[in-house]
Scaffold this active site. Sequence first.
Site, mmCIF file in Angstrom:
data_model
loop_
_atom_site.group_PDB
_atom_site.id
_atom_site.type_symbol
_atom_site.label_atom_id
_atom_site.label_comp_id
_atom_site.label_asym_id
_atom_site.label_seq_id
_atom_site.Cartn_x
_atom_site.Cartn_y
_atom_site.Cartn_z
ATOM 1 C CG HIS A 19 -1.694 1.264 1.331
ATOM 2 N ND1 HIS A 19 -2.566 1.683 0.638
ATOM 3 C CD2 HIS A 19 -1.472 2.399 2.357
ATOM 4 C CE1 HIS A 19 -3.098 2.903 1.018
ATOM 5 N NE2 HIS A 19 -2.451 3.285 2.171
ATOM 6 C CE1 TYR A 29 1.499 13.979 3.071
ATOM 7 C CE2 TYR A 29 0.078 15.212 1.622
ATOM 8 C CZ TYR A 29 1.243 14.482 1.787
ATOM 9 O OH TYR A 29 2.169 14.352 0.703
ATOM 10 C CG ASP A 68 -9.031 5.249 9.371
ATOM 11 O OD1 ASP A 68 -9.814 5.823 10.067
ATOM 12 O OD2 ASP A 68 -7.785 5.731 9.446
#
Length: 430
Positions: free
Chosen positions: A139, A251, A240
Amino acid sequence: MSTIDTNLSSFIDMASDSDFSIHNLPYGIFSDTADGKRRAGVAIGEHVLDLALLETEGLLTLKGGRYFDQPTLNAFIDSGRDNWTLARSTIQTLLSADSDTLRDDQHLQKKALFKQADVTMHLPVHIPGYTDFYSSKEHATNVGTIFRDPNNALLPNWTELPVGYNGRASTVFVTGSTDIIRPSGQLKPNPDDRPIFAPCKRLDFELETAFIVGKPNKIGEPIPIGKAWDHIFGMVLFNDWSARDIQKWEYVPLGPFNAKTFASEISPWIVTMDALEPFKTELPTQDPEPLPYLREKKTDSSFDIYLSVSILPEGADTATLLSETNFKYMYWSMGQQLTHHTISGCEVEVGDLMGSGTISGPTPGSYGSMLEIAWNATKPVELKGGGTRTFIDDGDTVIMKGYSEKDGIRVGFGEVRGKVLPALDFDFDA
């Protein structure tokens, strides 16, 4: 690795592929009605066994008092591993086909067994804190490839430590208790313009598991890697939810904030580590070798857990399978995650939730998020019955499932199922 007693069976009728065999016995909190009294139960087949009633009847006696006539499992978990072992063996004996205590007492069965379809499930533990890791190499590589140079997909620290961030426990909820409201926030669709405030346009799921901390530590006293597994009670399925376009803008430099705080959804049943013990498997090779504080003496510190995610559009008759993957692809173990979490002296508490991070496998059919599956909206996914998706639309229901299986025995998690509702309208003058 423990072996499975294939001769062990229950008097409770159940399908051969039931997630909730007598080899599982996951814990949850239920009530007869939506507003009824909450207490602890275990899943067995299509039923819930009322543990509070068994305590009252004197059939389930643990050290230190009563633990199951309570609205969370925290007290039971905090009572320690000896009670975890005693409770599991006692419940397994009561449900066994060879035991007549419950099998031959129809009156007791009527009081103690409820159909899962007829009860309301609640958050199984009070969650003092929530942390999400980023521990799937596949991922992390995919995301790094999408957003950065593919030759530098992983940042230098990724193979040295379990990357993670502290999330928000207040918006962790049990599946079925609420729908997902599409979040709004700052988006930056044009890099040359100022951001705008608008509903998220790239809503995504993250196919994860999470573990429940079962034993605390003290502030300033890290949990050594050799004892980390003693501090883990069990696991749940975990979605999530993620707002990718909000996340992309906010972010840097400190990490996810509003893009990840609006909804984190868990399955209602906590599958214990004892139930998962027979399904242990080896971790992938860790290169470079971790620093000494993260080195595990055993190599079988992962688990063979099949995971899948599907999407059911509003009004559709059948769901579309998007991905099938496996927990065994995780690069960092749960023990390593917990040790690293506490290495600076951080205190963890009973009931703390530790998310695995999105779990992706090595092939496109095993990716754990829409960001990867549709490759940042460049490869739309065809849905059964027509239509396509690059991210999640309003009205869509995302369904996650997971189980381990060996020698004809299944230990499963049930499912996490969340439906997305439209974003709320805001009155900024209110």
